[in-house]
Design a protein around this motif. Sequence first.
Motif, PDB file in Angstrom:
ATOM      1  N   UNK A 164      15.080   0.707 -41.912  1.00  0.00           N
ATOM      2  CA  UNK A 164      15.761  -0.711 -41.482  1.00  0.00           C
ATOM      3  C   UNK A 164      17.086  -0.569 -42.267  1.00  0.00           C
ATOM      4  N   UNK A 165      18.200  -0.797 -41.294  1.00  0.00           N
ATOM      5  CA  UNK A 165      19.667  -1.296 -41.836  1.00  0.00           C
ATOM      6  C   UNK A 165      19.728  -2.569 -41.605  1.00  0.00           C
ATOM      7  N   UNK A 166      20.232  -3.388 -42.630  1.00  0.00           N
ATOM      8  CA  UNK A 166      20.394  -4.813 -42.709  1.00  0.00           C
ATOM      9  C   UNK A 166      21.646  -5.297 -43.387  1.00  0.00           C
ATOM     10  N   UNK A 167      22.463  -5.729 -42.581  1.00  0.00           N
ATOM     11  CA  UNK A 167      24.115  -5.864 -42.819  1.00  0.00           C
ATOM     12  C   UNK A 167      24.112  -7.101 -43.869  1.00  0.00           C
ATOM     13  N   UNK A 168      23.193  -8.210 -43.330  1.00  0.00           N
ATOM     14  CA  UNK A 168      23.219  -9.461 -44.047  1.00  0.00           C
ATOM     15  C   UNK A 168      22.721  -9.222 -45.611  1.00  0.00           C
ATOM     16  N   UNK A 169      21.721  -8.610 -45.600  1.00  0.00           N
ATOM     17  CA  UNK A 169      21.024  -8.358 -47.077  1.00  0.00           C
ATOM     18  C   UNK A 169      22.211  -7.761 -47.905  1.00  0.00           C
ATOM     19  N   UNK A 170      22.835  -6.673 -47.434  1.00  0.00           N
ATOM     20  CA  UNK A 170      23.863  -6.006 -48.407  1.00  0.00           C
ATOM     21  C   UNK A 170      25.010  -7.153 -48.468  1.00  0.00           C
ATOM     22  N   UNK A 171      25.270  -7.892 -47.598  1.00  0.00           N
ATOM     23  CA  UNK A 171      26.591  -8.945 -47.707  1.00  0.00           C
ATOM     24  C   UNK A 171      26.175  -9.638 -48.642  1.00  0.00           C
ATOM     25  N   UNK A 172      25.237 -10.373 -48.799  1.00  0.00           N
ATOM     26  CA  UNK A 172      24.855 -11.368 -49.588  1.00  0.00           C
ATOM     27  C   UNK A 172      24.808 -10.770 -51.008  1.00  0.00           C
ATOM     28  N   UNK A 173      24.414  -9.681 -51.198  1.00  0.00           N
ATOM     29  CA  UNK A 173      24.368  -9.118 -52.757  1.00  0.00           C
ATOM     30  C   UNK A 173      25.737  -9.135 -53.022  1.00  0.00           C
ATOM     31  N   UNK A 174      26.605  -8.560 -52.249  1.00  0.00           N
ATOM     32  CA  UNK A 174      27.935  -8.213 -52.725  1.00  0.00           C
ATOM     33  C   UNK A 174      28.826  -9.595 -53.038  1.00  0.00           C
ATOM     34  N   UNK A 175      28.382 -10.502 -52.026  1.00  0.00           N
ATOM     35  CA  UNK A 175      28.996 -12.010 -52.307  1.00  0.00           C
ATOM     36  C   UNK A 175      28.663 -12.399 -53.636  1.00  0.00           C
ATOM     37  N   UNK A 178      30.687 -10.793 -56.168  1.00  0.00           N
ATOM     38  CA  UNK A 178      32.062 -10.991 -56.259  1.00  0.00           C
ATOM     39  C   UNK A 178      32.201 -12.267 -56.779  1.00  0.00           C
ATOM     40  N   UNK A 179      31.361 -13.215 -56.470  1.00  0.00           N
ATOM     41  CA  UNK A 179      31.443 -14.789 -57.030  1.00  0.00           C
ATOM     42  C   UNK A 179      31.077 -14.921 -58.341  1.00  0.00           C
ATOM     43  N   UNK A 180      30.147 -13.720 -59.029  1.00  0.00           N
ATOM     44  CA  UNK A 180      29.803 -13.928 -60.348  1.00  0.00           C
ATOM     45  C   UNK A 180      30.763 -13.392 -61.319  1.00  0.00           C
ATOM     46  N   UNK A 181      31.901 -12.525 -60.566  1.00  0.00           N
ATOM     47  CA  UNK A 181      33.080 -11.879 -61.201  1.00  0.00           C
ATOM     48  C   UNK A 181      34.087 -12.937 -61.062  1.00  0.00           C
ATOM     49  N   UNK A 182      33.993 -13.910 -60.746  1.00  0.00           N
ATOM     50  CA  UNK A 182      34.951 -15.062 -60.294  1.00  0.00           C
ATOM     51  C   UNK A 182      35.906 -14.766 -59.208  1.00  0.00           C
ATOM     52  N   UNK A 183      35.740 -13.823 -58.377  1.00  0.00           N
ATOM     53  CA  UNK A 183      36.241 -13.677 -56.816  1.00  0.00           C
ATOM     54  C   UNK A 183      35.945 -14.702 -56.054  1.00  0.00           C
ATOM     55  N   UNK A 184      36.727 -14.682 -54.974  1.00  0.00           N
ATOM     56  CA  UNK A 184      36.497 -15.491 -53.791  1.00  0.00           C
ATOM     57  C   UNK A 184      36.016 -14.725 -52.528  1.00  0.00           C
ATOM     58  N   UNK A 185      34.960 -15.043 -51.782  1.00  0.00           N
ATOM     59  CA  UNK A 185      34.631 -14.428 -50.609  1.00  0.00           C
ATOM     60  C   UNK A 185      33.907 -15.389 -49.715  1.00  0.00           C
ATOM     61  N   UNK A 186      34.225 -15.564 -48.324  1.00  0.00           N
ATOM     62  CA  UNK A 186      33.517 -16.324 -47.566  1.00  0.00           C
ATOM     63  C   UNK A 186      32.078 -15.997 -47.220  1.00  0.00           C
ATOM     64  N   UNK A 187      31.030 -17.089 -47.009  1.00  0.00           N
ATOM     65  CA  UNK A 187      29.638 -16.628 -46.823  1.00  0.00           C
ATOM     66  C   UNK A 187      29.698 -16.283 -45.396  1.00  0.00           C
ATOM     67  N   UNK A 188      28.544 -15.526 -44.976  1.00  0.00           N
ATOM     68  CA  UNK A 188      28.486 -14.990 -43.264  1.00  0.00           C
ATOM     69  C   UNK A 188      28.239 -16.163 -42.615  1.00  0.00           C
ATOM     70  N   UNK A 189      29.003 -16.413 -41.551  1.00  0.00           N
ATOM     71  CA  UNK A 189      28.591 -17.625 -40.834  1.00  0.00           C
ATOM     72  C   UNK A 189      27.577 -17.144 -39.848  1.00  0.00           C
ATOM     73  N   UNK A 190      26.886 -18.321 -39.222  1.00  0.00           N
ATOM     74  CA  UNK A 190      25.704 -18.105 -38.482  1.00  0.00           C
ATOM     75  C   UNK A 190      25.916 -17.128 -37.276  1.00  0.00           C
ATOM     76  N   UNK A 191      26.918 -17.256 -36.642  1.00  0.00           N
ATOM     77  CA  UNK A 191      27.508 -16.192 -35.524  1.00  0.00           C
ATOM     78  C   UNK A 191      27.216 -14.937 -35.993  1.00  0.00           C
ATOM     79  N   UNK A 192      27.980 -14.532 -37.028  1.00  0.00           N
ATOM     80  CA  UNK A 192      27.952 -13.112 -37.522  1.00  0.00           C
ATOM     81  C   UNK A 192      26.561 -12.692 -37.881  1.00  0.00           C
TER      82      UNK A 192
END
Length: 293
Positions: A164-175, A178-192
């Motif tokens: 299984x290849x899952x974009x959302x799971x890896x995106x949430x992990x990186x998000x 990034x946020x824990x390190x004080x960086x900024x990144x948008x959450x995945x929107x529902x359409x994506x």
Amino acid sequence: MGNGFEIRDLDAAVGAEVLGVDLAAPLDDATFAAIERAWDARGMLLFRGQRLTPAAHVAFSRRFGAVEVPTNRQYALDGMPEVYVVSNIVEGGRNIGNADAGRVWHTDSSYMAVPSRGSLLYAVEVPRDGQGQPLGDTLFASMTAAYDELPDAMKRRCEGLHAVHDYSVQYERRLAKVRAAGGQRAALDAGTRERVAPIVHPVIRRHPRSGRPCIYVNLAMVTEVVGMDEADGLALRDELVAFATQDRFVYRHRWNEGDLVMWDNTSTQHLAIADYALPQRRLMYRTTVAGTA
Ligand code: SIN
């Protein structure tokens, strides 16, 4: 064909350098066909000393197929949505590109039902150390050479398996990182999120053009192996990736401004090395050619 046109295999299991071609100029069909054959055969091609506008980069990419609009549209180049910006540069308090793209071994778009054929990355600004040496190398590994040398017992173990290849799971992990390190990144929107629902591919995938078997699990997107306990599936994934990314299957590219490197997203995996930080600036433009099978 152009004067001085030549294709030289790199001294590695993957890759060739193409010399004597200006990618900003029109390419005749014979030259293009030779480039395409070399790409299929060697998995990765290097063109040095190019001067490409984003439009010329997209036009060359289109010779190989439709060009994808990146899933993560927040890093598309203004006015040219097919160009994905990979960069650590911050302007007006915001990252102009994806600052941590490719930090684990992966292929691009493996999470899609029809994964992309390949990607073309063009170096606009390359970070350098105090001695002027380039930083931010990219490593490429041959998934065909690695499969060929896989022990028979492992080949048999992988037969018929799917992952299984899952974009959302890896995106949430990186998000979260990034946020824990004080960086900024948008959450995945529902359409994506809907466009990137989890998808299943064979663990050993036949190359859509050559038919050669390729190891097709990667650390970025694969979250489980179908029918296996989660931990066992991830252990198998990790074992395959560790085998396939041994030095003997790898070419390490040291970038210079004007390099264009194109890689096949089935027969290779790649990894970006994060050994630089601002004020060392890195700016790369990437296009991704859609797959067909
Ligand atoms: C990518 O994974 O597409 C980017 C690789 C790099 O920035 O070297």
